[in-house]
Design an enzyme around this catalytic site. Structure first.
Site, mmCIF file in Angstrom:
data_model
loop_
_atom_site.group_PDB
_atom_site.id
_atom_site.type_symbol
_atom_site.label_atom_id
_atom_site.label_comp_id
_atom_site.label_asym_id
_atom_site.label_seq_id
_atom_site.Cartn_x
_atom_site.Cartn_y
_atom_site.Cartn_z
ATOM 1 N N GLU A 19 0.826 -1.206 0.000
ATOM 2 C CA GLU A 19 0.000 0.000 0.000
ATOM 3 C C GLU A 19 0.864 1.262 0.000
ATOM 4 O O GLU A 19 1.990 1.251 0.502
ATOM 5 C CB GLU A 19 -0.914 0.004 1.232
ATOM 6 C CG GLU A 19 -1.979 -1.080 1.131
ATOM 7 C CD GLU A 19 -2.850 -1.197 2.377
ATOM 8 O OE1 GLU A 19 -4.044 -1.442 2.218
ATOM 9 O OE2 GLU A 19 -2.332 -1.049 3.500
ATOM 10 N N CYS A 26 7.042 -5.260 15.015
ATOM 11 C CA CYS A 26 6.587 -4.307 16.034
ATOM 12 C C CYS A 26 5.128 -4.607 16.405
ATOM 13 O O CYS A 26 4.268 -4.723 15.517
ATOM 14 C CB CYS A 26 6.709 -2.878 15.517
ATOM 15 S SG CYS A 26 8.384 -2.463 15.003
ATOM 16 N N CYS A 54 -0.261 5.775 10.269
ATOM 17 C CA CYS A 54 0.968 5.088 10.662
ATOM 18 C C CYS A 54 0.647 3.812 11.423
ATOM 19 O O CYS A 54 -0.146 3.819 12.364
ATOM 20 C CB CYS A 54 1.788 5.993 11.573
ATOM 21 S SG CYS A 54 2.869 7.051 10.667
ATOM 22 N N CYS A 102 3.620 8.430 1.043
ATOM 23 C CA CYS A 102 4.256 7.446 1.922
ATOM 24 C C CYS A 102 4.352 6.147 1.126
ATOM 25 O O CYS A 102 3.340 5.603 0.681
ATOM 26 C CB CYS A 102 3.396 7.285 3.175
ATOM 27 S SG CYS A 102 3.976 5.998 4.279
ATOM 28 N N CYS A 144 6.919 -7.354 6.958
ATOM 29 C CA CYS A 144 8.107 -6.834 7.652
ATOM 30 C C CYS A 144 8.530 -7.844 8.708
ATOM 31 O O CYS A 144 7.692 -8.469 9.359
ATOM 32 C CB CYS A 144 7.790 -5.494 8.313
ATOM 33 S SG CYS A 144 9.227 -4.746 9.093
ATOM 34 N N CYS A 146 2.118 -2.430 15.054
ATOM 35 C CA CYS A 146 2.069 -2.161 13.613
ATOM 36 C C CYS A 146 1.441 -3.331 12.852
ATOM 37 O O CYS A 146 1.846 -4.487 13.016
ATOM 38 C CB CYS A 146 3.492 -1.913 13.122
ATOM 39 S SG CYS A 146 3.653 -1.891 11.336
HETATM 40 S S1 SF4 Z 1 6.770 -0.259 12.392
HETATM 41 FE FE1 SF4 Z 1 5.947 -1.922 11.116
HETATM 42 S S2 SF4 Z 1 6.874 -1.674 9.124
HETATM 43 FE FE2 SF4 Z 1 8.073 -0.428 10.564
HETATM 44 S S3 SF4 Z 1 9.724 -1.782 11.250
HETATM 45 FE FE3 SF4 Z 1 8.056 -2.066 12.714
HETATM 46 S S4 SF4 Z 1 6.900 -3.811 11.920
HETATM 47 FE FE4 SF4 Z 1 8.187 -3.070 10.256
#
Ligand code: SF4
Length: 357
Positions: free
Chosen positions: A101, A125, A341, A114, A121, A128
């Site tokens: 996206e 995190c 975000c 963005c 990923c 996220c």
């Molecule tokens: S915030 Fe999301 S996209 Fe960014 S490093 Fe952490 S898991 Fe990966």
């Protein structure tokens, strides 16, 4: 590998993502003079052409040859969604069926896009949505630049800013991201100012060092999100590979060599990292570094974390500000369409990717 070798192997060739020298080499391979490659570059990046037919100063025979052996962009727009606040999100389909996206955020004179750097990923995190998917693969330069030109097609004004803050950790895909940045910031092409092209990292130290070595002098944004190594490990599991001290050293070196302030982002999470002790610790950590601090409000993606209260956020901000640092509370944009975000997921379900980079 040359274009012709790619073609012989029946690999699809995409022209977006190629530098001028590569397009000159392609021209020569096709029996054309090198300057045709530079014309092609102009059409791809300055004019943002989407088909070969529009490249009217190239001979018809060359245009036909190009359309037989190459495509312009690997990125296809699958869906678009608009938020109440004017921002919007495109879902992109990639040649292997994967999806990422990209988001457009208008803000007065500023128009920011963005972009994503990876499908999924590996950092994981907890706050996220991308991190919940796991890792699928890195994006190619063509796929990164292709997001940019696709977003550009949706507006009739200039894009002013680019943030690599979409899906993925950009500095785990640094070669492709740096090449895309070179193309997007080329004054003879897409022409975004390097000072308005920001790479956002959770603090991947070798990547920050590589960014410094590249000499690109892009903007560096480091997501701190915690004031101790323990906090960061809890919130961003794989980021704990590097200590806060080593991340701050790398950021400080980058600020020194690029002669520009680093941005530290700090996501406020209720009862986790939003105490005034944290605020004071944050001041101590960054006060020697030329920087500004962006406080971020949490955009809920589940019930593991909660957004800090308005009062706590204001007190946190005031504590940092009264120590003489520049600190801004960033408004969350595009929450109602999951474009803010930490909310990008590309339609993937949690836990469907790999956890190994
Ligand atoms: S915030 Fe999301 S996209 Fe960014 S490093 Fe952490 S898991 Fe990966």
């Amino acid at each position: 590998m040359s274009f012709i070798e790619n073609i012989e192997k029946l690999e699809q060739v995409y022209l977006l993502g190629k530098e001028s020298s590569e397009l000159e080499a392609l021209s020569l391979q096709l029996g054309e003079p090198a300057y045709r490659g530079r014309q092609l570059y102009h059409w791809l990046y300055t004019r943002r052409a989407t088909d070969f037919d529009s490249m009217t100063d190239l001979a018809r025979s060359l245009r036909e040859q190009l359309s037989e052996i190459a495509s312009i962009s690997p990125v296809e727009v699958l869906t678009d969604e608009s938020a109440e606040d004017g921002s919007y999100k495109l879902l992109f389909g990639l040649p292997d069926g994967m999806r990422v996206e990209g988001v457009m955020i208008p803000d007065g004179e500023r128009l920011t896009v963005c972009l994503s750097s990876q499908v999924g990923c590996v950092i994981g995190c907890g706050f996220c949505a991308t991190g919940q998917i796991g890792f699928r693969r890195n994006l190619s330069t063509a796929e990164i630049v292709g997001q940019f030109t696709a977003l550009y097609r949706t507006v009739d004004t200039r894009i002013t800013n680019v943030v690599m803050m979409g899906m993925g950790e950009p500095l785990l895909n640094s070669a492709e991201v740096f090449k895309a940045a070179r193309l997007i910031t080329d004054p003879d092409g897409l022409a975004i100012s390097r000072r308005r092209f920001s790479i956002s990292t959770i603090g991947w130290v070798p990547g920050i060092q590589a960014m410094q070595k590249s000499g690109l002098r892009l903007k560096l944004t480091v997501s701190l999100n915690g004031t101790t190594d323990e906090q960061r490990k809890q919130l961003m599991p794989l980021s704990s590979k590097y200590s806060l001290a080593s991340i701050l050293k790398a950021a400080s070196d980058y600020a020194g060599s690029s002669k520009q302030r680093v941005t530290f982002t700090y996501l406020l999470l209720k009862g986790i990292n939003d105490s005034l002790t944290d605020a004071r610790r944050l001041v101590k950590l960054v006060r020697q570094i030329p920087c500004k601090i962006n406080l971020m409000e949490y955009n809920e993606i589940g019930d593991q974390f909660q957004r800090s209260s308005i009062e706590q956020t204001e007190q946190f901000q005031e504590t940092v500000r009264s120590a003489g640092l520049t600190v801004i509370l960033r408004a969350s944009r595009g929450r109602d369409i999951a474009a803010a975000c930490g909310q990008l997921a590309g339609g993937y379900q949690p836990g469907t990717g790999s956890t190994i980079p």
